[in-house]
Design an enzyme around this catalytic site. Structure first.
Site, PDB file in Angstrom:
ATOM      1  N   ASP A  58      -3.085  -0.086  -0.165  1.00 25.23           N
ATOM      2  CA  ASP A  58      -3.022   1.134  -0.684  1.00 25.23           C
ATOM      3  C   ASP A  58      -1.537   1.587  -0.583  1.00 25.23           C
ATOM      4  O   ASP A  58      -0.470   1.138   0.003  1.00 25.23           O
ATOM      5  CB  ASP A  58      -3.548   1.781   0.366  1.00 25.23           C
ATOM      6  CG  ASP A  58      -3.917   3.589   0.392  1.00 25.23           C
ATOM      7  OD1 ASP A  58      -5.148   3.248  -0.982  1.00 25.23           O
ATOM      8  OD2 ASP A  58      -3.635   4.191   1.319  1.00 25.23           O
ATOM      9  N   GLU A  83      -1.123  -1.184  -5.138  1.00 25.59           N
ATOM     10  CA  GLU A  83      -1.206  -0.148  -5.576  1.00 25.59           C
ATOM     11  C   GLU A  83      -0.380   1.376  -5.599  1.00 25.59           C
ATOM     12  O   GLU A  83      -0.307   1.517  -4.500  1.00 25.59           O
ATOM     13  CB  GLU A  83      -3.293   0.705  -4.639  1.00 25.59           C
ATOM     14  CG  GLU A  83      -3.819   1.997  -5.393  1.00 25.59           C
ATOM     15  CD  GLU A  83      -3.093   3.595  -4.673  1.00 25.59           C
ATOM     16  OE1 GLU A  83      -3.424   4.607  -4.976  1.00 25.59           O
ATOM     17  OE2 GLU A  83      -2.298   3.750  -3.344  1.00 25.59           O
TER      18      GLU A  83
HETATM   19  C1  NOJ Z   1      -4.814   5.540  -2.468  1.00 20.96           C
HETATM   20  C2  NOJ Z   1      -6.579   5.547  -2.034  1.00 20.96           C
HETATM   21  O1  NOJ Z   1      -6.374   4.980  -3.344  1.00 20.96           O
HETATM   22  C3  NOJ Z   1      -6.629   7.054  -2.207  1.00 20.96           C
HETATM   23  O2  NOJ Z   1      -7.970   6.666  -1.654  1.00 20.96           O
HETATM   24  C4  NOJ Z   1      -6.399   7.561  -1.100  1.00 20.96           C
HETATM   25  O3  NOJ Z   1      -6.628   8.547  -0.129  1.00 20.96           O
HETATM   26  C5  NOJ Z   1      -4.616   7.149  -0.252  1.00 20.96           C
HETATM   27  N1  NOJ Z   1      -3.957   6.166  -0.964  1.00 20.96           N
HETATM   28  C6  NOJ Z   1      -4.360   7.258   0.261  1.00 20.96           C
HETATM   29  O4  NOJ Z   1      -4.746   6.244   1.588  1.00 20.96           O
END
Ligand code: NOJ
Length: 600
Positions: A241, A314
C-alpha cells in the site's frame, strides 16, 4: 528466485504483414516471453475486498470463512491468484487500511486459523494468495502509537512516527502546509500526557492513520519481521500500500500541491496551485528515491523463501519510466499500472499508454500489469458510461450526472477483453466479472469512506464500488450473507447481475470473462507479444485499437460505425454478439472487442 536480467526495450519494427489485407502493417513494441517464467509475470490476479465478497457469519460483513466457501467460483472463473485487501486487526476507520496489529486477523473477518484454512483451500485449487501490506502508516490504535502518545517529545516511542513541533507562537500552526489525501490538514496536534497542547503528527491519510518514520531502523526491522510472519504461513506475495509514500523529503518542506486519490490528480500525482499535474511536479511526500532501498531489502527477504513470492507496488507514480524504477530486477516484481486505468476511452490514448507501459517495463525486464477497477475508483462499467467515458469522479451520488448503464457495460466488456489480451499480468476487481456497476444512489447516511466527511461532504468517495457482491438473484442480500444483512445496501439492479443469473448463460458478462481467461491461457497471451496493426480496411487509427499478440488479432472498435471483420480471420472471442451483414461478413459494432486468429 533469480532476478531477471534487464533487457533493453525493443526497437519499434514496422513490417508489412498480411493481417486480413495485404495493405496492413504491424509495428512490434513488445516481444514474447522475457524473464525466468515466474508465475506472476502473466498471471490473472483477482482482488478480493474481504468485507464485501462473501459473509459466512451473517453479520453483514464479509469474512474469511465466506471467502473460503466461495473460492470454487474463482477456480471456475480461471484466475491464477487472489489479492486480499486488509483483514488485520483494525478499528476500520479506513476499511482496514488502518492496521492495529499486523500479525492478527480482525475478529470481524475471523481468526488466524480461518486464514490458514482459506490459504490451504486456495492452494488446493491452485490459486495463489497475495496479502496486503500497509507500511506507510499504522492505525492510531496500534500499540506503537499508543506508546508514542504516552511518551515524551524526543522519545524513542515518538521516533517511530513523524512527530514535529508546531510553527508559530506556542506551536499552534502545523509543522508544514501538507494536506491529507482524504481532505483537510495532514497534521494533528496531540495533547501531551501532562495535559498541555503538544506536538503534531503527520498523517497523509486519515487522522487515525499516523505515518511511520521509515528512516528509523526499528520500523524497517519490524516490517521485515511482518513479511516473514506471513511468508512463513505460506502467502505467495504482498501488495504494498502507498509504496511511493513511505519516505519524505528531508526537512519536510512546504508544498503547494494537493494530493487527491481519484480525480484528475491521483493519489501521489501531483496537482499544484498553478493547475499543472503530472510528471516533474512531485510532492515531497511522494516517490522519493529513498523508498527503493526498502524494496531491495524486502526483495532479499522474499528471495530466501521457496517459490516465486512477489511484491506488487501500489504507487500512483508518473511518468511510467519513473514507475518502472519500482520493478527493477532487485526491487518489487510488479507495479499497478494506474496510467492504463485512468486513460480515457479513446483509441489513440489507449495505444499510447499501452506502448509506453510495455516499453518502460521492458527496459527493466519486468512484466507490465493491467487494471481497470479496484476498491478506490468508480467501477469501470460505470466510468465508461459517463459523458466523458473513462473520466474519474471521486464517487457518484444520486444527485450527480448518472452513467448510462447499458453503454457503460458494453464498453467495460470491450475494455476488459482488450486488457485480457495484452501481454503481462492482469488484475480483476471482484464483481467486474459480473459486469457490476457502481452503486450510484447509495444513501449518503450509509457512507463510511473517510473521504466523505473529511472533504466536508464534497467528495462522495469510494463506498459505491465496495457494495457487497450479488451471488444469487432471489436470495436475501443476493446471497452475500445467510441472514440478508449487508454493511452497505445493494441496489435493486444487482439482481440482474447475480452470479446465478449469469452462470451457463451464453453471452453473459460472466461467461465472456470465463472464456476470455481460458483462451488467454490457451493462446499464452500473458507471455506473448504486442504489435500494433495499421491499415486494416475501414479501421481509422483514431477510432480503432488493433494489435496482434502471438496468433491473435485483437480489435476494439471505439468508433460509431460497425467494422467488417476481414474474411480470412477466424473469430475466437468477442465482447458482444456480432451481427452479420447481408453478404455474410461478420460486423464488429461500436464499443466491441474481438479476438480473431490470423495466419492460418
Ligand atoms: C491505498 C488504498 O488502496 C486505499 O484504500 C487506502 O485508503 C489508502 N491507500 C491508505 O492506506
Amino acid at each position: 528466485m533469480t532476478p531477471s536480467t534487464p533487457t533493453s526495450a525493443p526497437e519499434a519494427m514496422t513490417t508489412a504483414t498480411p493481417v486480413g489485407e495485404p495493405s496492413t502493417t504491424t509495428t512490434l513494441v513488445h516481444r514474447p516471453g522475457g524473464g525466468a517464467g515466474e508465475w506472476w509475470r502473466d498471471a490473472v490476479i483477482y482482488q478480493i475486498y474481504p468485507r464485501s465478497f462473501a459473509d459466512g457469519s451473517g453479520d453483514g460483513i464479509g469474512d474469511l470463512p465466506g471467502i473460503t466457501a466461495r473460492l470454487g467460483h474463482l477456480a471456475r472463473l480461471g484466475v491464477d491468484a487472489v489479492w486480499l485487501s486488509p483483514f488485520y486487526r483494525s478499528p476500520q476507520n479506513d476499511a482496514g487500511y488502518d492496521v492495529a496489529d499486523y500479525r492478527d486477523v480482525d475478529p470481524l473477518f475471523g481468526t488466524l486459523d480461518d486464514f490458514d484454512a482459506m490459504l490451504e483451500r486456495a492452494h488446493r485449487l491452485r490459486i495463489r494468495v497475495i496479502v496486503d501490506l500497509v507500511p506507510n502508516h499504522t492505525s492510531s490504535e496500534h500499540a506503537w502509537f499508543r506508546a508514542a502518545l504516552a511518551a515524551a517529545p524526543g522519545s524513542p516511542e515518538r521516533a517511530r512516527y513523524v512527530f514535529r513541533d508546531g510553527r508559530g507562537p506556542g506551536g499552534e500552526e502545523p509543522p508544514n502546509n501538507w494536506t491529507s489525501v482524504f481532505g483537510g490538514a495532514a497534521w494533528t496536534r496531540v495533547t501531551e500526557p501532562d495535559g498541555t497542547p503538544g506536538q503534531w503528527y503527520l498523517h497523509l491519510f486519515d487522522t487515525t492513520q499516523p505515518d511511520l518514520d521509515w528512516t528509523n531502523p526499528e520500523v524497517r526491522d519490524e516490517f521485515e519481521q511482518v513479511l516473514r510472519f506471513w511468508l512463513d504461513r505460506g502467502v505467495d506475495g504482498f501488495r504494498v500500500d502507498v509504496a511511493h509514500g513511505m519516505v519524505k523529503a528531508e526537512g519536510l518542506p512546504d508544498w503547494s500541491g494537493t494530493s487527491a486519490m481519484i480525480d484528475g490528480a491521483h493519489e501521489g500525482e501531483l496537482g499544484s496551485e498553478d493547475g499543472s499535474t503530472g510528471a516533474g511536479n512531485r510532492g515531497p511526500m511522494w516517490d522519493q528515491d529513498g523508498v527503493h532501498e526498502i524494496y531491495r531489502s524486502w526483495h532479499r527477504v522474499l528471495a530466501e523463501y521457496d517459490g516465486d513470492r512477489c511484491l506488487v507496488a501500489e504507487a500512483w507514480v508518473e511518468p511510467l519510466s519513473r514507475l518502472a524504477r519500482y520493478v527493477r530486477p532487485d526491487e518489487m516484481h510488479q507495479a499497478f499500472n494506474f496510467s492504463f486505468l485512468t486513460t480515457l476511452w479513446r483509441a489513440d490514448e489507449l495505444r499510447t499508454v499501452v506502448t509506453e507501459s510495455l516499453v518502460a517495463n521492458d527496459v527493466v525486464g519486468a512484466p507490465t500489469t493491467w487494471v481497470l477497477s479496484n476498491h478506490d475508483v468508480v467501477r469501470h462499467a460505470s466510468r465508461l458510461g459517463l459523458e466523458v467515458p473513462g473520466s474519474k469522479p471521486n464517487g457518484i451520488g444520486a444527485g450527480d450526472p448518472q452513467p448510462d448503464e447499458e453503454v457503460g457495460l458494453r464498453r467495460a466488456r470491450a475494455a476488459s477483453l482488450m486488457m485480457l489480451a495484452l501481454p503481462g499480468s492482469a488484475y480483476l476487481y471482484q464483481g467486474e466479472e459480473l459486469g457490476l456497476p457502481e452503486h450510484t444512489s447509495l444513501p449518503d447516511d450509509e457512507r463510511q469512506d473517510p473521504t466523505w466527511w473529511r472533504s466536508e461532504h464534497t467528495e462522495r468517495g469510494r463506498d459505491g464500488c465496495r457494495v457487497p457482491l450479488p451471488w444469487e438473484a432471489q436470495a436475501p442480500a443476493y446471497g452475500f450473507s445467510p441472514t440478508g444483512e449487508s454493511w452497505l445496501s445493494q441496489p435493486e439492479a444487482f439482481g440482474r447481475y447475480a452470479l446465478d443469473a449469469q452462470r451457463g448463460v451464453a453471452g453473459s458478462t460472466y461467461e465472456v470473462y470465463r472464456s476470455a481467461l481460458r483462451l488467454r491461457r490457451e493462446f499464452r497471451l500473458g507471455s506473448g507479444s504486442l504489435a500494433w496493426v495499421d491499415g486494416l480496411p475501414n479501421c481509422a487509427a483514431d477510432t480503432v485499437v488493433a494489435f496482434v499478440n502471438r496468433e491473435i488479432l485483437v480489435l476494439t472498435n471505439i468508433g460509431a460505425a460497425a467494422l467488417r471483420l476481414p474474411a480470412d480471420l477466424e473469430l475466437v472471442h468477442a465482447s458482444q454478439d456480432l451481427p452479420v451483414a447481408d453478404d455474410g461478413a461478420v460486423l464488429v459494432p461500436t464499443d466491441t472487442t474481438v479476438w480473431a486468429r490470423v495466419g492460418r
